[in-house]
Write a protein that holds these residues in place. Structure first.
Motif, PDB file in Angstrom:
ATOM      1  N   GLU A 123      79.551  49.010  23.617  1.00 31.68           N
ATOM      2  CA  GLU A 123      79.699  48.308  22.595  1.00 31.68           C
ATOM      3  C   GLU A 123      79.150  48.893  21.271  1.00 31.68           C
ATOM      4  OE1 GLU A 123      79.125  44.333  25.702  1.00 31.68           O
ATOM      5  OE2 GLU A 123      77.648  45.090  24.344  1.00 31.68           O
ATOM      6  N   LEU A 124      78.132  49.664  21.222  1.00 35.12           N
ATOM      7  CA  LEU A 124      77.609  50.187  19.916  1.00 35.12           C
ATOM      8  C   LEU A 124      78.748  51.177  19.419  1.00 35.12           C
ATOM      9  CD1 LEU A 124      74.002  51.131  21.133  1.00 35.12           C
ATOM     10  CD2 LEU A 124      74.649  49.603  19.430  1.00 35.12           C
ATOM     11  N   PHE A 125      79.327  51.833  20.350  1.00 32.57           N
ATOM     12  CA  PHE A 125      80.500  52.968  19.977  1.00 32.57           C
ATOM     13  C   PHE A 125      81.482  51.944  19.439  1.00 32.57           C
ATOM     14  CE2 PHE A 125      84.465  55.059  21.077  1.00 32.57           C
ATOM     15  CZ  PHE A 125      84.355  56.245  20.262  1.00 32.57           C
ATOM     16  N   ALA A 148      69.306  38.784   4.432  1.00 36.07           N
ATOM     17  CA  ALA A 148      69.150  39.170   6.066  1.00 36.07           C
ATOM     18  C   ALA A 148      69.762  38.186   6.898  1.00 36.07           C
ATOM     19  CB  ALA A 148      67.690  39.623   6.269  1.00 36.07           C
ATOM     20  N   SER A 149      69.407  36.911   6.536  1.00 39.08           N
ATOM     21  CA  SER A 149      70.013  35.730   7.273  1.00 39.08           C
ATOM     22  C   SER A 149      71.370  35.608   7.065  1.00 39.08           C
ATOM     23  CB  SER A 149      69.273  34.350   6.894  1.00 39.08           C
ATOM     24  OG  SER A 149      69.576  34.118   5.580  1.00 39.08           O
ATOM     25  N   ALA A 150      72.038  35.872   5.927  1.00 39.51           N
ATOM     26  CA  ALA A 150      73.449  35.908   5.885  1.00 39.51           C
ATOM     27  C   ALA A 150      74.148  37.048   6.807  1.00 39.51           C
ATOM     28  CB  ALA A 150      73.819  35.976   4.434  1.00 39.51           C
ATOM     29  N   LYS A 151      73.442  38.198   6.939  1.00 38.84           N
ATOM     30  CA  LYS A 151      74.198  39.378   7.738  1.00 38.84           C
ATOM     31  C   LYS A 151      73.835  38.906   8.989  1.00 38.84           C
ATOM     32  CE  LYS A 151      72.944  42.970   4.188  1.00 38.84           C
ATOM     33  NZ  LYS A 151      72.487  44.146   3.722  1.00 38.84           N
ATOM     34  N   SER A 152      72.744  38.114   9.580  1.00 37.67           N
ATOM     35  CA  SER A 152      72.570  37.904  10.717  1.00 37.67           C
ATOM     36  C   SER A 152      73.756  37.003  11.366  1.00 37.67           C
ATOM     37  CB  SER A 152      70.993  37.315  11.014  1.00 37.67           C
ATOM     38  OG  SER A 152      70.156  38.414  10.807  1.00 37.67           O
ATOM     39  N   GLU A 153      74.055  35.942  10.582  1.00 42.51           N
ATOM     40  CA  GLU A 153      74.932  35.107  10.747  1.00 42.51           C
ATOM     41  C   GLU A 153      76.513  35.601  10.897  1.00 42.51           C
ATOM     42  OE1 GLU A 153      76.523  31.441  11.850  1.00 42.51           O
ATOM     43  OE2 GLU A 153      74.463  31.871  11.634  1.00 42.51           O
ATOM     44  N   LEU A 154      76.668  36.575  10.038  1.00 38.17           N
ATOM     45  CA  LEU A 154      77.977  37.383  10.269  1.00 38.17           C
ATOM     46  C   LEU A 154      78.000  37.972  11.607  1.00 38.17           C
ATOM     47  CD1 LEU A 154      80.673  38.308   8.922  1.00 38.17           C
ATOM     48  CD2 LEU A 154      79.453  40.186   7.865  1.00 38.17           C
ATOM     49  N   LEU A 155      76.955  38.645  11.997  1.00 37.97           N
ATOM     50  CA  LEU A 155      76.912  39.437  13.151  1.00 37.97           C
ATOM     51  C   LEU A 155      76.940  38.463  14.333  1.00 37.97           C
ATOM     52  CD1 LEU A 155      74.352  42.003  12.279  1.00 37.97           C
ATOM     53  CD2 LEU A 155      76.775  42.306  12.632  1.00 37.97           C
ATOM     54  N   VAL A 171      72.108  45.964  16.784  1.00 41.31           N
ATOM     55  CA  VAL A 171      72.856  46.034  15.406  1.00 41.31           C
ATOM     56  C   VAL A 171      72.184  45.006  14.437  1.00 41.31           C
ATOM     57  CG1 VAL A 171      75.115  45.435  14.510  1.00 41.31           C
ATOM     58  CG2 VAL A 171      75.098  46.477  16.798  1.00 41.31           C
ATOM     59  N   THR A 172      71.797  44.005  14.809  1.00 38.46           N
ATOM     60  CA  THR A 172      71.263  43.023  13.801  1.00 38.46           C
ATOM     61  C   THR A 172      69.851  43.704  13.227  1.00 38.46           C
ATOM     62  OG1 THR A 172      71.961  41.084  14.943  1.00 38.46           O
ATOM     63  CG2 THR A 172      70.322  40.889  13.320  1.00 38.46           C
ATOM     64  N   ARG A 173      68.964  44.366  13.982  1.00 38.34           N
ATOM     65  CA  ARG A 173      67.877  45.011  13.237  1.00 38.34           C
ATOM     66  C   ARG A 173      68.234  46.062  12.337  1.00 38.34           C
ATOM     67  NH1 ARG A 173      64.825  44.218  18.337  1.00 38.34           N
ATOM     68  NH2 ARG A 173      65.178  46.436  18.881  1.00 38.34           N
ATOM     69  N   LEU A 174      69.496  47.028  12.865  1.00 43.01           N
ATOM     70  CA  LEU A 174      69.942  48.088  12.069  1.00 43.01           C
ATOM     71  C   LEU A 174      70.600  47.631  10.782  1.00 43.01           C
ATOM     72  CD1 LEU A 174      70.783  50.878  11.642  1.00 43.01           C
ATOM     73  CD2 LEU A 174      72.932  50.277  13.006  1.00 43.01           C
ATOM     74  N   SER A 182      72.446  55.013   6.686  1.00 41.33           N
ATOM     75  CA  SER A 182      73.529  54.395   6.497  1.00 41.33           C
ATOM     76  C   SER A 182      73.914  53.629   7.836  1.00 41.33           C
ATOM     77  CB  SER A 182      74.652  55.525   6.264  1.00 41.33           C
ATOM     78  OG  SER A 182      74.786  56.481   7.573  1.00 41.33           O
ATOM     79  N   LEU A 183      74.595  52.804   7.780  1.00 39.20           N
ATOM     80  CA  LEU A 183      75.226  51.957   9.008  1.00 39.20           C
ATOM     81  C   LEU A 183      75.641  52.869   9.959  1.00 39.20           C
ATOM     82  CD1 LEU A 183      75.442  49.275  10.429  1.00 39.20           C
ATOM     83  CD2 LEU A 183      77.376  48.990   9.172  1.00 39.20           C
ATOM     84  N   GLU A 184      76.552  54.157   9.698  1.00 37.82           N
ATOM     85  CA  GLU A 184      77.054  54.890  10.522  1.00 37.82           C
ATOM     86  C   GLU A 184      75.941  55.826  11.224  1.00 37.82           C
ATOM     87  OE1 GLU A 184      80.191  53.840   7.646  1.00 37.82           O
ATOM     88  OE2 GLU A 184      78.047  54.529   7.628  1.00 37.82           O
ATOM     89  N   SER A 185      75.112  56.141  10.317  1.00 37.43           N
ATOM     90  CA  SER A 185      74.040  57.316  11.191  1.00 37.43           C
ATOM     91  C   SER A 185      73.204  56.312  11.870  1.00 37.43           C
ATOM     92  CB  SER A 185      73.218  57.737  10.088  1.00 37.43           C
ATOM     93  OG  SER A 185      72.587  57.045   9.284  1.00 37.43           O
ATOM     94  N   GLY A 186      72.952  55.146  11.593  1.00 38.26           N
ATOM     95  CA  GLY A 186      72.029  54.250  12.404  1.00 38.26           C
ATOM     96  C   GLY A 186      72.732  54.016  13.843  1.00 38.26           C
ATOM     97  N   LEU A 187      74.041  53.616  14.069  1.00 37.51           N
ATOM     98  CA  LEU A 187      74.549  53.395  15.029  1.00 37.51           C
ATOM     99  C   LEU A 187      74.625  54.438  15.765  1.00 37.51           C
ATOM    100  CD1 LEU A 187      77.691  51.126  13.609  1.00 37.51           C
ATOM    101  CD2 LEU A 187      75.665  50.274  15.086  1.00 37.51           C
ATOM    102  N   GLU A 188      74.870  55.828  15.179  1.00 37.47           N
ATOM    103  CA  GLU A 188      75.114  57.046  15.884  1.00 37.47           C
ATOM    104  C   GLU A 188      73.619  57.481  16.750  1.00 37.47           C
ATOM    105  OE1 GLU A 188      76.012  61.537  15.388  1.00 37.47           O
ATOM    106  OE2 GLU A 188      76.080  60.446  13.606  1.00 37.47           O
TER     107      GLU A 188
END
Length: 271
Positions: A123-125, A148-155, A171-174, A182-188
């Motif tokens: 799922e992370l990938f 942060a709350s708006a991003k959490s709601e989107l996720l 993912v929410t914490r990231l 960056s979002l990409e490096s964090g997911l990696e």
């Protein structure tokens, strides 16, 4: 990290593993508590410097951490942080980075205990692929003006009920607390951390068409023998990879047809 910080992190990882091996410790709750301490020390620079000051005795710093956190987090979480501040850190920020990693590791341990670690890895990938394919989504998740709350709601709308709870939490914490990444490096980083839970390496496999189960098994076995470690395959499909596949393991990229790569792997193993 290097030097003293690397040694301190290694010791903290061992203490976390010992804690989460206990059935009395809720790994998910521990993850939340460590994430809260991470946010505190990331925000309070002066406190972070005090807790990592090499001129101060380790026991004095541990006692300070216990006084500050003892009523805010559980005993195991407070003890873990106290043990970390006893150690020597090359830079004060290394302590925060280590805490963040331990929080993620605790969530991954919870997933592993539930038999869901493979799902979380996948799922992370896949979430990373979705983000890379949508400039609008990436912009929304990285918008510095969004709360942060708006991003959490989107996720929650994207992942809620569709992904493992550990995936959503990670993912929410990231996204809500990227801490300069960056979002990409964090997911990696999260994907690599998940793979390390089983002492596995991650191979990103891009093929022109979906691989069959026998092909996946053959490729995984060949790569495992080549690299000497169990291999987790993150699979992606790209029609432009004509007639073959592209395999990336760390910084190494292997191009060629599936049959050619398997045959070459067999020849190399045969010496």
């Amino acid at each position: 990290m290097n030097g003293a910080s690397r040694e301190a992190l290694a010791a903290a990882r061992e203490r976390l593993d010992a804690l989460t091996d206990s059935t009395s410790v809720d790994a998910s709750s521990l993850a939340d508590e460590l994430a809260a301490v991470t946010a505190l020390l990331d925000r309070e620079v002066s406190l972070r410097r005090v807790l990592t000051d090499p001129a101060q005795a380790g026991e004095a710093k541990a006692e300070l951490a216990q006084r500050l956190l003892g009523t805010q987090v559980s005993g195991p979480a407070a003890d873990l942080v106290a043990g970390m501040v006893r150690s020597r850190w090359s830079q004060s920020r290394d302590l925060v980075d280590a805490l963040e990693e331990l929080a993620a590791s605790a969530d991954l341990t919870a997933a592993q205990k539930a038999g869901k670690l493979d799902d979380v890895e996948d799922e992370l990938f896949r979430f990373g692929r979705i983000v890379s394919g949508s400039t609008e989504l990436r912009a929304a998740l990285t918008d510095r003006k969004a709360t942060a709350s708006a991003k959490s709601e989107l996720l929650r709308g994207l992942l809620g009920g569709r992904a493992q709870s550990a995936t959503e939490r990670l993912v929410t914490r990231l996204v809500t607390a990227p801490r300069g990444r960056s979002l990409e490096s964090g997911l990696e980083s999260l994907s690599k951390l998940a793979a390390d839970r089983r002492n596995r390496m991650v191979a990103v496999v891009t093929s022109a068409v979906p691989l069959s189960d026998p092909q996946k098994q053959r490729l995984g076995a060949a790569l495992a023998k080549l690299y000497g470690r169990q291999m987790h395959l993150n699979l992606d499909v790209d029609p432009e990879v004509l007639g073959g596949i592209r395999v990336q393991v760390g910084d190494e990229v292997i191009n060629g047809s599936l049959a050619d790569r398997i045959e070459d792997a067999s020849r190399r193993l045969a010496g």
